[in-house]
Motif scaffolding. Structure first.
Motif, PDB file in Angstrom:
ATOM      1  N   GLU A 125       1.033  -1.119  -0.276  1.00 11.02           N
ATOM      2  CA  GLU A 125       0.083  -0.044  -0.071  1.00 11.02           C
ATOM      3  C   GLU A 125       0.912   1.184   0.114  1.00 11.02           C
ATOM      4  N   PRO A 126       1.601   1.421  -1.202  1.00 12.67           N
ATOM      5  CA  PRO A 126       2.654   2.707  -1.147  1.00 12.67           C
ATOM      6  C   PRO A 126       1.853   4.078  -0.912  1.00 12.67           C
ATOM      7  N   THR A 127       0.780   4.029  -1.287  1.00 14.13           N
ATOM      8  CA  THR A 127      -0.263   5.272  -1.122  1.00 14.13           C
ATOM      9  C   THR A 127      -1.499   5.135  -0.498  1.00 14.13           C
ATOM     10  N   LYS A 128      -2.154   6.034   0.099  1.00 12.49           N
ATOM     11  CA  LYS A 128      -3.109   5.648   0.779  1.00 12.49           C
ATOM     12  C   LYS A 128      -4.419   5.142   0.077  1.00 12.49           C
ATOM     13  N   GLY A 129      -4.750   3.706   0.328  1.00 17.97           N
ATOM     14  CA  GLY A 129      -6.138   3.370  -0.235  1.00 17.97           C
ATOM     15  C   GLY A 129      -5.607   2.535  -1.694  1.00 17.97           C
ATOM     16  N   ASN A 130      -4.424   2.678  -1.906  1.00 19.24           N
ATOM     17  CA  ASN A 130      -3.919   2.046  -3.327  1.00 19.24           C
ATOM     18  C   ASN A 130      -3.138   0.654  -3.350  1.00 19.24           C
ATOM     19  N   TYR A 131      -3.735  -0.303  -3.599  1.00 21.87           N
ATOM     20  CA  TYR A 131      -2.844  -1.547  -3.244  1.00 21.87           C
ATOM     21  C   TYR A 131      -2.268  -1.851  -4.291  1.00 21.87           C
ATOM     22  N   ASP A 132      -0.848  -2.423  -4.202  1.00 20.00           N
ATOM     23  CA  ASP A 132      -0.246  -3.230  -5.581  1.00 20.00           C
ATOM     24  C   ASP A 132       0.218  -4.397  -4.956  1.00 20.00           C
ATOM     25  N   TRP A 133      -0.725  -5.391  -5.309  1.00 16.37           N
ATOM     26  CA  TRP A 133      -0.797  -6.849  -5.016  1.00 16.37           C
ATOM     27  C   TRP A 133       0.498  -7.543  -5.910  1.00 16.37           C
ATOM     28  N   SER A 134       0.996  -7.285  -6.760  1.00 14.09           N
ATOM     29  CA  SER A 134       1.714  -7.815  -7.828  1.00 14.09           C
ATOM     30  C   SER A 134       2.911  -8.572  -7.464  1.00 14.09           C
ATOM     31  N   LYS A 135       3.704  -8.013  -6.535  1.00 14.71           N
ATOM     32  CA  LYS A 135       5.034  -8.910  -6.154  1.00 14.71           C
ATOM     33  C   LYS A 135       4.419  -9.965  -5.080  1.00 14.71           C
ATOM     34  N   ALA A 136       3.410  -9.551  -4.056  1.00 14.81           N
ATOM     35  CA  ALA A 136       2.954 -10.589  -3.235  1.00 14.81           C
ATOM     36  C   ALA A 136       2.357 -11.550  -3.769  1.00 14.81           C
ATOM     37  N   ASP A 137       1.427 -11.272  -4.781  1.00 13.05           N
ATOM     38  CA  ASP A 137       0.669 -12.331  -5.369  1.00 13.05           C
ATOM     39  C   ASP A 137       1.640 -13.381  -6.225  1.00 13.05           C
ATOM     40  N   ALA A 138       2.580 -12.753  -6.686  1.00 15.67           N
ATOM     41  CA  ALA A 138       3.515 -13.822  -7.608  1.00 15.67           C
ATOM     42  C   ALA A 138       4.383 -14.794  -6.711  1.00 15.67           C
ATOM     43  N   ILE A 139       4.518 -13.868  -5.391  1.00 14.67           N
ATOM     44  CA  ILE A 139       5.272 -15.171  -4.563  1.00 14.67           C
ATOM     45  C   ILE A 139       4.261 -16.348  -3.833  1.00 14.67           C
ATOM     46  N   VAL A 140       3.064 -15.711  -3.678  1.00 18.96           N
ATOM     47  CA  VAL A 140       1.891 -16.704  -2.958  1.00 18.96           C
ATOM     48  C   VAL A 140       1.521 -17.727  -4.192  1.00 18.96           C
ATOM     49  N   ASP A 141       1.358 -17.087  -5.269  1.00 23.42           N
ATOM     50  CA  ASP A 141       0.642 -18.103  -6.445  1.00 23.42           C
ATOM     51  C   ASP A 141       1.891 -19.103  -6.606  1.00 23.42           C
ATOM     52  N   TYR A 142       3.171 -18.829  -6.749  1.00 23.75           N
ATOM     53  CA  TYR A 142       4.220 -19.686  -6.983  1.00 23.75           C
ATOM     54  C   TYR A 142       4.115 -20.840  -5.639  1.00 23.75           C
ATOM     55  N   ALA A 143       3.974 -20.495  -4.499  1.00 25.65           N
ATOM     56  CA  ALA A 143       3.996 -21.331  -3.489  1.00 25.65           C
ATOM     57  C   ALA A 143       2.858 -22.218  -3.604  1.00 25.65           C
ATOM     58  N   VAL A 144       1.604 -21.636  -3.932  1.00 22.56           N
ATOM     59  CA  VAL A 144       0.293 -22.554  -3.998  1.00 22.56           C
ATOM     60  C   VAL A 144       0.611 -23.679  -5.348  1.00 22.56           C
ATOM     61  N   ALA A 145       1.035 -23.016  -6.065  1.00 23.22           N
ATOM     62  CA  ALA A 145       1.259 -23.936  -7.286  1.00 23.22           C
ATOM     63  C   ALA A 145       2.245 -25.074  -7.197  1.00 23.22           C
ATOM     64  N   ASN A 146       3.230 -24.918  -6.129  1.00 17.11           N
ATOM     65  CA  ASN A 146       4.385 -25.950  -6.156  1.00 17.11           C
ATOM     66  C   ASN A 146       4.014 -26.658  -4.570  1.00 17.11           C
TER      67      ASN A 146
END
Length: 459
Positions: A187-208
């Motif tokens: 959440e680098p600015t108020k109310g604006n979420y950037d999930w791209s890096k976190a999603d990449a990590i979590v999706d990789y873990a779930v897939a494997n």
């Protein structure tokens, strides 16, 4: 008869000396020179280190008739090497042989004469070498049957088919984001979420089929600028924190098994609460509030408090467990504690680790050795990674893993190594020290002795 003038002067001087001598109290020994106390020898780092011995030397001490040398298997000198408990040595060196390979030894020396024994010198640690055979290639996650073996990752490392991907899938059963699941990234600015890096990590873990430990929801150093400079009321600030925790845990519910809810809330010097923006805006109970917010958002996720220097800083250690006691007394949901384990090849001792570990077990907490790396050049005294330091690092990791592995199964969670290979370590990028080799793989992705030490700690 005339008396020579010079002769008169001599008579007067002799008379004066005779008078001074006779005026001194024969029982007064205040004018008698006293012997100088024996100083302690200065012991040098060992030389000629090999697989079964080394040479130890020290400085000469004035008035010493000989020296007494102690060599032990621990720094408390409770287990001496045979023949080296106060061994009398007339030289200022000793060639020690018949030792075990790949073993830590602790040495000290004191000066002796017929009247006195000096204080001990400083203690030095020396590690004997071992042969240069290939390191075993058993995967860490296969050898560890009672807890997960984790690694800190960056999203860019998780490309299918990369060397990171190959080793990660083979060796590790859990991952943590090194920094890309923290608030200033999400959440680098108020109310604006950037999930791209976190999603990449979590999706990789779930897939494997890999576990994810979330790191970290609330940390004073990862608060984004908009939150650090928040101009609303304290109640509004607290709501912003709750909104963030709720959004993150809701998004990753069922995918992230555990979270460091609060990271590094205790000061190093006096054990007080760190005067962060969270404490300033939310009060001294901000830690408890954050745990409550997390539990409301996900009733099933495991919640950890995480901090560093827990094994070596006793003031901080006491404060951390006092904080946890307060949380437990007030029924605040906390499941575990993370020891960051950014340590050195010669510290902490086994006893220090065990003391901290026991405190976690006594409180029925899950324990996470959450950020393991082992510095081999903390004093910047080497410019190449020597065999001696490689073995010392291996032995320290073996101690750490063996100590963790000995706790009850219900208290185990994971040991997470803070990075894959040496030149990726935060110690190099954050401390501007290229001469450091703190991880289990070298810069070419090759297994190090440190990896072997991890395996040996599981035996």
């Amino acid at each position: 008869m005339k008396i020579n003038f010079k002769f008169k002067i001599c008579i007067l001087i002799i008379g004066s000396l005779f008078a001074l001598t006779n005026c001194t109290d024969p029982g007064d020994d205040s004018n008698i020179a006293k012997p100088i106390a024996l100083g302690s020898p200065i012991i040098n780092q060992a030389t000629d280190v090999n697989s079964n011995g080394f040479k130890i030397s020290w400085t000469r001490v004035y008035n010493a008739e000989n020296y007494e040398l102690d060599i032990a298997l621990n720094n408390t000198f409770e287990s001496y090497v045979t023949g080296y408990q106060g061994k009398s040595v007339t030289n200022m060196y000793e060639e020690v042989n018949g030792l075990n390979e790949s073993t830590n030894y602790f040495c000290r020396v004191r000066a002796i004469n017929s009247n006195e024994t000096s204080k001990n010198s400083a203690i030095i640690q020396t590690t004997t070498l071992e042969g240069n055979g290939p390191e075993p290639t058993t995967a860490l996650k296969d050898a560890s049957t009672t807890f997960m073996v984790g690694m800190a990752v960056k999203a860019q490392q998780l490309t299918n088919g990369s060397k990171y991907d190959e080793i990660l899938k083979k060796e590790f059963s859990s991952i943590s984001a090194e920094y890309e699941m923290k608030m200033n990234i999400i959440e680098p600015t108020k109310g604006n979420y950037d999930w791209s890096k976190a999603d990449a990590i979590v999706d990789y873990a779930v897939a494997n089929g890999i576990n994810v430990h979330g790191h970290a929801l609330v940390w004073h150093e990862s608060a984004p600028d908009w939150l650090k400079n928040y101009t609303g009321t304290n109640d509004e600030f607290e709501q912003e924190v709750k909104n963030y925790i709720t959004a993150v845990l809701t998004r990753y519910k069922g995918k992230v098994a555990s979270w460091d809810v609060v990271n590094e809330a205790i000061n190093d010097t006096d054990g007080s609460l760190r005067n962060s923006v969270y404490r300033e805006k939310m009060g001294d109970d901000f830690v408890a509030k954050c745990f409550e917010f997390a539990r409301e958002a996900d009733p099933d996720v495991l919640l950890f408090y995480n901090d560093y220097s827990v094994t070596t800083n006793t003031t901080k250690q006491t404060a951390i467990f006092n904080l946890i006691d307060d949380l437990q007394t007030n029924n605040t949901p906390i499941d575990g504690v993370g020891f960051q384990m950014h340590i050195q090849y010669n510290s902490p001792s086994i006893d220090q680790i065990k003391t901290a570990v026991d405190k976690a077990v006594e409180r029925d907490l899950k324990l996470h050795f959450s950020e393991l790396d082992v510095r081999v050049n903390p004093d910047k005294d080497i410019t190449t990674f020597t065999s001696e330091r490689a073995i010392a690092q291996k032995n320290k990791i073996k101690e750490v893993v063996a100590t963790y592995n000995a706790i009850p199964a219900k208290n185990k969670y994971a040991i997470t190594v803070w990075g894959m290979k040496d030149n990726d370590s935060w110690l190099i990028s954050h401390h501007n020290n290229a001469n450091e080799w703190p991880l289990l793989f070298d810069s070419n992705f090759e297994i190090k002795k440190a990896h072997t030490g991890f395996l040996q700690g599981l035996d």
